[in-house]
Design a protein around this motif. Structure first.
Motif, PDB file in Angstrom:
ATOM      1  N   LEU A  33       0.870  -1.113  -0.056  1.00  0.00           N
ATOM      2  CA  LEU A  33       0.122   0.059   0.207  1.00  0.00           C
ATOM      3  C   LEU A  33       0.847   1.263  -0.058  1.00  0.00           C
ATOM      4  O   LEU A  33       0.388   2.303  -0.432  1.00  0.00           O
ATOM      5  CB  LEU A  33      -0.927  -0.034   1.336  1.00  0.00           C
ATOM      6  CG  LEU A  33      -2.034  -0.998   1.311  1.00  0.00           C
ATOM      7  CD1 LEU A  33      -2.781  -0.984   2.509  1.00  0.00           C
ATOM      8  CD2 LEU A  33      -2.955  -1.160   0.137  1.00  0.00           C
ATOM      9  N   MET A  34       1.998   1.265   0.397  1.00  0.00           N
ATOM     10  CA  MET A  34       2.699   2.467   0.732  1.00  0.00           C
ATOM     11  C   MET A  34       3.701   2.628  -0.240  1.00  0.00           C
ATOM     12  O   MET A  34       3.988   3.790  -0.780  1.00  0.00           O
ATOM     13  CB  MET A  34       3.701   2.422   1.891  1.00  0.00           C
ATOM     14  CG  MET A  34       2.580   2.371   3.403  1.00  0.00           C
ATOM     15  SD  MET A  34       1.308   3.745   3.311  1.00  0.00           S
ATOM     16  CE  MET A  34       2.225   5.056   3.893  1.00  0.00           C
ATOM     17  N   LEU A  35       4.387   1.429  -0.890  1.00  0.00           N
ATOM     18  CA  LEU A  35       5.443   1.799  -1.854  1.00  0.00           C
ATOM     19  C   LEU A  35       4.610   1.778  -3.495  1.00  0.00           C
ATOM     20  O   LEU A  35       3.584   1.162  -3.525  1.00  0.00           O
ATOM     21  CB  LEU A  35       6.333   0.506  -2.036  1.00  0.00           C
ATOM     22  CG  LEU A  35       7.172   0.298  -0.904  1.00  0.00           C
ATOM     23  CD1 LEU A  35       7.918  -0.843  -0.940  1.00  0.00           C
ATOM     24  CD2 LEU A  35       7.950   1.599  -0.704  1.00  0.00           C
ATOM     25  N   GLY A  36       5.141   2.382  -4.200  1.00  0.00           N
ATOM     26  CA  GLY A  36       4.568   2.651  -5.542  1.00  0.00           C
ATOM     27  C   GLY A  36       3.284   3.361  -5.606  1.00  0.00           C
ATOM     28  O   GLY A  36       3.156   4.388  -5.142  1.00  0.00           O
ATOM     29  N   ASP A  37       2.259   2.915  -6.217  1.00  0.00           N
ATOM     30  CA  ASP A  37       0.891   3.689  -6.482  1.00  0.00           C
ATOM     31  C   ASP A  37       0.043   3.414  -5.467  1.00  0.00           C
ATOM     32  O   ASP A  37      -1.251   3.700  -5.701  1.00  0.00           O
ATOM     33  CB  ASP A  37       0.437   3.407  -7.842  1.00  0.00           C
ATOM     34  CG  ASP A  37       1.183   3.847  -9.031  1.00  0.00           C
ATOM     35  OD1 ASP A  37       2.006   4.809  -8.776  1.00  0.00           O
ATOM     36  OD2 ASP A  37       1.346   3.327 -10.121  1.00  0.00           O
ATOM     37  N   GLY A  38       0.329   2.678  -4.235  1.00  0.00           N
ATOM     38  CA  GLY A  38      -0.795   2.311  -3.297  1.00  0.00           C
ATOM     39  C   GLY A  38      -1.728   1.325  -3.808  1.00  0.00           C
ATOM     40  O   GLY A  38      -1.304   0.505  -4.665  1.00  0.00           O
ATOM     41  N   ILE A  39      -2.907   1.434  -3.360  1.00  0.00           N
ATOM     42  CA  ILE A  39      -4.042   0.431  -3.602  1.00  0.00           C
ATOM     43  C   ILE A  39      -4.301   0.367  -5.105  1.00  0.00           C
ATOM     44  O   ILE A  39      -4.869  -0.750  -5.596  1.00  0.00           O
ATOM     45  CB  ILE A  39      -5.395   0.738  -2.887  1.00  0.00           C
ATOM     46  CG1 ILE A  39      -5.964  -0.503  -2.593  1.00  0.00           C
ATOM     47  CG2 ILE A  39      -6.188   1.746  -3.201  1.00  0.00           C
ATOM     48  CD1 ILE A  39      -7.041  -0.658  -1.585  1.00  0.00           C
ATOM     49  N   GLN A  40      -4.221   1.342  -6.086  1.00  0.00           N
ATOM     50  CA  GLN A  40      -4.465   1.385  -7.379  1.00  0.00           C
ATOM     51  C   GLN A  40      -3.676   0.403  -8.055  1.00  0.00           C
ATOM     52  O   GLN A  40      -3.907   0.065  -9.196  1.00  0.00           O
ATOM     53  CB  GLN A  40      -4.269   2.701  -7.949  1.00  0.00           C
ATOM     54  CG  GLN A  40      -5.124   3.857  -7.905  1.00  0.00           C
ATOM     55  CD  GLN A  40      -5.134   4.408  -6.093  1.00  0.00           C
ATOM     56  OE1 GLN A  40      -4.076   4.259  -5.559  1.00  0.00           O
ATOM     57  NE2 GLN A  40      -6.103   4.801  -5.604  1.00  0.00           N
ATOM     58  N   GLN A  41      -2.290  -0.012  -7.666  1.00  0.00           N
ATOM     59  CA  GLN A  41      -1.480  -0.785  -8.315  1.00  0.00           C
ATOM     60  C   GLN A  41      -1.990  -2.328  -8.106  1.00  0.00           C
ATOM     61  O   GLN A  41      -1.165  -3.160  -8.526  1.00  0.00           O
ATOM     62  CB  GLN A  41      -0.004  -0.592  -7.803  1.00  0.00           C
ATOM     63  CG  GLN A  41       0.142  -1.056  -6.330  1.00  0.00           C
ATOM     64  CD  GLN A  41       1.576  -0.620  -5.947  1.00  0.00           C
ATOM     65  OE1 GLN A  41       2.482  -0.509  -6.648  1.00  0.00           O
ATOM     66  NE2 GLN A  41       1.953  -0.908  -4.508  1.00  0.00           N
TER      67      GLN A  41
END
Length: 140
Positions: A33-41
């Motif tokens: 959830l915190m790395l990258g795009d969050g929940i959208q990924q």
């Protein structure tokens, strides 16, 4: 005082597994959830990309096994406390053991037999490392 240390071992397991589960869950949440795009990924490609690496397979396997064993042990204690008769305790524990073993077996099977590049999947839903069917046919 004589007897086995089964309840002491179960009590210690609950403390150690609970502590380890908290760490595993926070790492899991942070990475997802915190790395990258969050929940959208989070989609098939994200999971497939993670499970393409043995580290994440084993991480999720350990989390699955610990969570199921921790929860099952907790339910076993509740059954011991609240089931009225020995026969009812035995039946409930048998159901608990069957359900827990089934979930652990199926979860482990899914983790280790997961195909990150299924042949019939839409190309846009696959991780980047999967060659699309048209690319693999032109490369031959």
């Amino acid at each position: 005082m004589t007897g086995s240390n089964t309840e002491l071992i179960a009590w210690l397991f609950m403390r150690w597994s609970g502590t380890l589960l908290v760490v595993l869950i926070f790492v899991h949440l942070f990475v997802n959830l915190m790395l990258g795009d969050g929940i959208q990924q989070i989609d098939f490609a994200f999971v497939a990309g993670k499970w393409a690496h043995p580290f994440w397979q084993w991480f999720d396997l350990i989390m699955l096994w610990l969570a199921m064993l921790h929860g099952s042990n907790g339910l076993r204690v509740i059954i011991n406390d609240y089931a009225d008769t020995a026969r009812m305790r035995l039946m409930l524990k048998a159901v608990l053991l069957t359900c827990s073993a089934t979930i652990i077996a199926l979860g482990s099977l899914v983790i280790f037999t997961f195909d990150p590049c299924p042949t019939q999947a839409a190309t846009e839903s696959l991780p980047a490392f999967c060659a699309s069917p048209s690319e693999s046919s032109t490369a031959s």
